[in-house]
Scaffold this active site. Structure first.
Site, short mmCIF file in Angstrom:
data_model
loop_
_atom_site.label_atom_id
_atom_site.label_comp_id
_atom_site.label_asym_id
_atom_site.label_seq_id
_atom_site.Cartn_x
_atom_site.Cartn_y
_atom_site.Cartn_z
CD GLU A 60 -2.91 -1.05 0.03
OE1 GLU A 60 -3.35 0.07 -0.31
OE2 GLU A 60 -3.20 -2.10 -0.56
CB SER A 82 -33.36 -31.93 -23.92
OG SER A 82 -32.82 -33.11 -24.48
#
Length: 774
Positions: free
Chosen positions: A168, A433
């Site tokens: 950071e 399907s």
């Protein structure tokens, strides 16, 4: 005494500069005696008239002076004058630019205060309230005080501090609270389309203390001044300690102590290794992504690399260390929702994180979250699944989702009955399907329609395994409409192989709303929803909702709006561009787009009734069943099914039900029979639709306008009364053994009368890869 001059002007005054006094009368002007050596008289007064000269007098002497400056000289003078003004303006502006900010900085410095860590911790523990779509309370998300440990400077090892610096702010120990270079890099990065905020650790602490993350200049200014004041007031060791006690690491962990526990189960920070510290520090940047393995690895590589650059880790240690894989994430604490609803708050929080409302921001503000869940629809779905699954084997699990086609809001969500178990509504599995409507979308986009004819005779495509139908077709040459009703695998494989292509099916599915990655499913198996075609019940309900809405796609979502405790709006789905509706299949032609969706609906309207799961009171319902065949551990296909689906819709609601078993076991009902799409999932779907729509008006779909050729008479004389959907997948084999023939029964009819024969051919060369449908 000077000689008096003639009086030419009665009003002439005495020259006061020489001590004379004005005469009240008309006395002449008196001059003082000349100073010795004076060449001429004192100048006369301004009112004195010069003697008139004779015409032409002195012309030769004054010609040059009368001409004045040349044009070039005048331009030079003007430029010099302008530049002098510009220069002075710059000087003034520069002074103001320097003095103004310094003065503003000094004033702001006197006015601001820095919050202490205890106050920050209390602000991070506000309760977040979740609401149903009618405003009733669903749940509360508890504060974070339970998992917080307030450490002292000596409790935090240097390795952890160094990792956080690397991630950071690697100049933390030397900067004054802000880093001009970092700010300039952030400005440049954002201007060129990059990212990064350029904030130091001190600034980040100020930001989390205030809870204000608005990208405004005033907010950033105050943040910089506060950071500077904090660094002038406190020692660096107290600043980094305050930061590490309050920063959010994801997984509900505030502070480094809670993070070490959440990610690695470690209570003593001295046991955290450098690689583990690197990963923990890397999660600070975007805690919402902390659950993603790819993000974890990316941030670990970055932070550990910065540690090497700064001398906090050796290159050899970094290269030899294994990736510090975290423990599996545990769910955070919420109010006591039980059963199927227990997972909903966590799904809502995950969606909020993606919207930028992470746990830290939510609890900082104590928001009220209105979800899209309809409490009545949710109860109906839970009751429907419970009734259908009562007495069934415990290893089978239903996942079910219902979506409002008009908004994309999820009105009911059933992930399974176990609050700590798998989310069966979001697990990726083969749809069988029920994926065939996307084949049809691809065909309709080519201008071919429901009356297009295909041969249903079993055949091989490109050298694949012979594809056969699940049951005996009612026709030889079949229309697409008949093939959809009877779920004829050969017809849809033929359609995809020769016309639509696998990529066309994947494209149509994405357009409808499928978000799963289908890049690995680009072979013929996609035609019948097998192979690597993996989707969730939520996705299928969302995609079918696009058909229900006439081809208008709306992203499914669980969050309707976010409000402040006082009722002020913070975010609303209806105003969010990413949630806006879009024409799914033809963005340039609304008429064609709606026709495609309506033609799909036309093909699906007969199926619920033929599968004996129709909607009550002759309400128009469209839908499709689907199954995926079970292959045993030895790789042998069986007559059983591994997955069973029912997906269907009306104009008011789209719902998908998917049934699967633990560890990929076959689906066997309590009576020992194989489960099909029209069975348990179909019955649960039917119960939900009928109960939820019981008091709703009957809505019809728009007028049907066929695409493609006009309707042709079918060659079938007796259509089958049931829908068949268990799919024998196209498979490429390299097994050199002779052909093997197996006979299996594949139909949704509980008393099947038709059987089909599958033949495994000798290995052949294929022009489209057809991996096994596993």
């Amino acid at each position: 005494m000077a000689i008096a001059a003639p009086n030419r002007d009665a009003d002439r005054t005495v020259a006061l500069g020489h001590g004379a006094r004005p005469d009240p009368g008309e006395a002449p002007t008196v001059f003082m005696t000349k100073t010795p050596g004076q060449a001429r008289s004192e100048p006369e007064l301004l009112t004195h008239r010069e003697p008139e000269l004779e015409e032409g007098y002195g012309d030769d002497d004054f010609d040059d002076e009368d001409k004045g400056p040349t044009e070039e000289e005048l331009r030079a003078m003007r430029k010099k004058k302008i530049w002098r003004r510009v220069r002075r303006t710059i000087y003034v502006a520069a002074a103001l630019m320097f003095i103004g900010p310094v003065l503003a900085f000094f004033i702001t410095y006197q006015l601001v205060d820095v919050d202490n860590p205890e106050d920050v911790a209390r602000n991070q523990a506000k309760v977040v309230t979740l609401l149903y779509n009618n405003g009733e309370e669903m749940s509360k998300v508890a504060g974070s005080g339970a998992n917080r440990v307030m450490l002292k400077p000596e409790d935090i090892p240097d390795d952890i501090k160094h990792a956080v610096y690397a991630a950071e702010d690697d100049t933390f120990e030397t900067n004054s609270g802000f880093d001009i270079g970092g700010i300039m890099r952030a400005v440049w990065s954002n201007a060129t389309g990059g990212g990064g905020g350029g904030s130091t650790i001190s600034q980040q602490y100020i930001k989390q203390a205030s809870g204000d993350d608005d990208p405004t200049l005033s907010r950033k200014w105050v943040e910089v001044v506060k950071a500077y004041k904090m660094n002038k007031t406190y020692d660096k060791k107290y600043i980094i300690t305050a930061y590490l006690n309050t920063v959010y690491f994801g997984r509900g962990a505030y502070g480094i102590a809670a993070a070490a526990k959440a990610y690695y189960g470690i209570d003593d920070l001295k046991q955290v290794t450098r690689p583990q510290a690197a990963l923990l520090a890397g999660m600070i940047q975007t805690p919402a992504k902390s659950k993603l393995p790819e993000y974890q690895k990316k941030r670990y590589e970055y932070v550990s690399g910065r540690m090497v650059v700064n001398g906090w880790m050796s290159d050899q240690e970094r290269s030899s260390a294994a990736f510090p894989t975290p423990l599996e994430a545990q769910a955070g604490k919420t109010a006591s929702l039980t059963g199927p609803r227990a997972k909903i708050p966590f799904l809502v929080l995950e969606e909020l994180e993606d919207l930028g409302f992470d746990d830290a921001r939510l609890k900082q503000n104590g928001y009220k979250i209105t979800t899209t869940i309809d409490p009545r629809a949710q109860q109906v779905m839970e009751d429907s699944v419970a009734q259908v699954m009562q007495g069934q084997p415990a290893n089978m699990h239903m996942g079910m989702v219902a979506v409002d086609p008009k908004t994309g809001g999820i009105i009911a969500y059933y992930p399974g009955s176990d609050p700590n178990g798998t989310n069966w509504a979001n697990i990726k599995q083969e749809p069988g399907s029920s994926f065939k409507p996307f084949d049809l979308v691809g065909l309709l986009k080519l201008g071919k329609g429901l009356q297009e004819m295909y041969d249903s005779t079993p055949k091989s495509f490109g050298g694949s395994k012979v594809v056969k139908n699940a049951s005996k077709p009612s026709c030889g040459e079949c229309t697409v409409a008949t093939a959809m009703k009877e779920s004829l695998n050969v017809v849809f494989s033929d359609m995809v192989y020769h016309d639509v292509k696998p990529a066309g099916v994947a494209e149509a599915a994405k357009e409808a709303g499928i978000t799963s990655d289908l890049s690995k499913a680009l072979d013929l198996n996609i035609a019948i929803g097998g192979g690597q075609t993996l989707v969730s019940a939520r996705e299928m309900a969302t995609a079918y909702a696009t058909f229900a809405s006439g081809g208008v796609r709306r992203p499914s979502h669980l969050v309707a709006k976010v409000e402040y405790p006082d009722g002020g709006a913070a975010w609303e789905a209806s105003a969010e561009p990413s949630y806006a509706e879009a024409l799914a299949f033809d963005p340039n032609n609304p008429d064609t787009n709606s026709k495609i969706a309506r033609n799909v609906t036309e093909s699906l309207l007969p199926i619920p009734k033929s599968s004996k799961i129709e909607c009550a009171k002759d309400r128009p319902c469209a839908g499709k069943t689907g199954t995926h065949q079970y292959t045993n551990p030895q790789g042998v296909e069986t007559a059983d099914n591994a997955k069973a689906w029912m997906v269907g819709y009306t104009p008011q609601v789209s719902a998908a039900a998917a049934l699967s078993a633990e560890n990929g076991a076959p689906l066997k009902a309590a009576d020992g029979k194989t489960v099909y799409g029209s069975g348990l999932p179909g019955k649960a779907w039917q119960k939900f639709m009928n109960a939820y729509l019981a008091d709703a008006p009957k809505e019809n779909f728009p007028r049907f306008v066929p695409i493609g050729e006009p309707e042709k008479p079918t060659q079938s004389s007796v259509p089958k009364p049931t829908t068949t959907d268990n799919v024998p997948p196209p498979v490429t084999t390299t097994d050199p053994q002779p052909p093997v023939t197996t006979t299996t029964t594949e139909t949704d009819d509980p008393n099947p009368s038709a059987t089909t024969t599958r033949t495994k051919p000798k290995p052949t060369t294929t022009d489209i890869p057809l991996p096994g449908n596993n």
